[in-house]
Design a protein around this motif. Structure first.
Motif, PDB file in Angstrom:
ATOM      1  N   GLU A 107       0.838  -1.202   0.000  1.00 17.23           N
ATOM      2  CA  GLU A 107       0.000   0.000   0.000  1.00 17.23           C
ATOM      3  C   GLU A 107       0.872   1.250   0.000  1.00 17.23           C
ATOM      4  O   GLU A 107       1.862   1.335   0.728  1.00 17.23           O
ATOM      5  CB  GLU A 107      -0.918   0.027   1.215  1.00 17.23           C
ATOM      6  N   TYR A 131      -0.651  -0.569  -4.418  1.00 15.77           N
ATOM      7  CA  TYR A 131      -2.037  -0.147  -4.565  1.00 15.77           C
ATOM      8  C   TYR A 131      -2.289   1.104  -3.731  1.00 15.77           C
ATOM      9  O   TYR A 131      -1.575   1.409  -2.769  1.00 15.77           O
ATOM     10  CB  TYR A 131      -3.006  -1.256  -4.162  1.00 15.77           C
ATOM     11  N   ARG A 133      -5.539   3.164  -1.762  1.00 16.45           N
ATOM     12  CA  ARG A 133      -6.923   3.104  -1.279  1.00 16.45           C
ATOM     13  C   ARG A 133      -7.618   4.446  -1.505  1.00 16.45           C
ATOM     14  O   ARG A 133      -7.011   5.508  -1.393  1.00 16.45           O
ATOM     15  CB  ARG A 133      -6.955   2.804   0.222  1.00 16.45           C
ATOM     16  N   LEU A 139     -10.058   0.923  -4.696  1.00 17.23           N
ATOM     17  CA  LEU A 139      -8.653   0.509  -4.673  1.00 17.23           C
ATOM     18  C   LEU A 139      -8.106   0.534  -6.103  1.00 17.23           C
ATOM     19  O   LEU A 139      -8.743   0.026  -7.025  1.00 17.23           O
ATOM     20  CB  LEU A 139      -8.544  -0.895  -4.070  1.00 17.23           C
ATOM     21  N   CYS A 151      -8.094 -10.226  -1.639  1.00 17.46           N
ATOM     22  CA  CYS A 151      -7.620  -9.567  -0.427  1.00 17.46           C
ATOM     23  C   CYS A 151      -8.229 -10.243   0.796  1.00 17.46           C
ATOM     24  O   CYS A 151      -9.277 -10.887   0.719  1.00 17.46           O
ATOM     25  CB  CYS A 151      -7.995  -8.080  -0.426  1.00 17.46           C
TER      26      CYS A 151
END
Length: 227
Positions: A107, A131, A133, A139, A151
């Motif tokens: 993330e 990724y 959020r 996402l 996930c």
């Protein structure tokens, strides 16, 4: 799972002693939801605290192991399609690990992705995806060629509800699943649920004796668990 009727009957027994007060089903259900969420949220704070210390070597007394066991009840697997995390009824509460092509994605924050993409050294690849959020279930995976994945996530506990039917102006427990929802918490939380609900009930009825009694029992329970 903790049976909601068991908790309700215990709460009534404590509160009604010496005719100190009565808790209606509607009041109890409100207190029950609040108590469950307080206990549920505390798991994550306790886990973070104890992860900084060494756990016990004994399997069944290891605090970190015990907290994880309570959290695992709520852990599920969701799918990622396009830019959306898909879960039943949007039940995503906390996101865990994001996997794409059997590789864990890292993330990054929205304000970082522009600079990450501009550098050849940090630019995401199929072997090292990242990724971002956004919103509740949004996402974005980089590189942009990746559009699917999976996930792990933690779902919010179902709202507890003590269902009942009225017979002769008295509320009687109805275990019908359409009317009753038990606590989803680990069975070890039964006593703490009783103590917390007693505390809330005492505050609501402006009975310091009940509120302080519940608070005292709750404090003893927490202290014992953390020894």
């Amino acid at each position: 799972m903790v049976k909601i009727d068991t908790v309700y009957q215990k709460v009534l027994t404590f509160a009604n002693k010496e005719q100190r007060g009565y808790i209606t089903p509607q009041e109890f259900n409100l207190f029950a939801e609040q108590a469950q969420m307080e206990i549920f949220e505390q798991y994550f704070y306790d886990l973070n605290q104890h992860m900084r210390a060494h756990g016990s070597a004994e399997e069944y007394s290891d605090i970190i192991h015990n907290i994880n066991e309570k959290i695992t009840i709520f852990e599920h697997i969701g799918n990622i399609s396009g830019t959306t995390i898909t879960t039943p009824d949007g039940e995503l509460y906390r996101l865990g690990t994001v996997m794409v092509d059997n590789k864990e994605a890292e993330e990054v924050q929205q304000n970082e992705i522009l600079y990450i993409n501009q550098s050849p050294l940090t630019k995401p690849t199929l072997d090292m995806p990242v990724y971002v959020r956004y919103g509740t279930n949004g996402l974005l995976i980089y590189p942009n060629s990746i559009t699917t994945g999976t996930c792990t996530y933690i779902k919010k506990p179902d709202t507890p509800k003590w269902g009942y039917v009225v017979v002769g102006e008295k509320a009687l427990y109805d275990s019908n699943p359409n009317k009753t929802t038990n606590f989803e918490l680990h069975m070890a939380e039964e006593n703490e649920l009783v103590y917390k609900i007693l505390k809330f009930a005492g505050l609501s009825m402006k009975r310091d004796d009940i509120a302080k009694g519940g608070q005292g029992l709750e404090s003893m329970q927490v202290q014992q668990e953390k020894q």
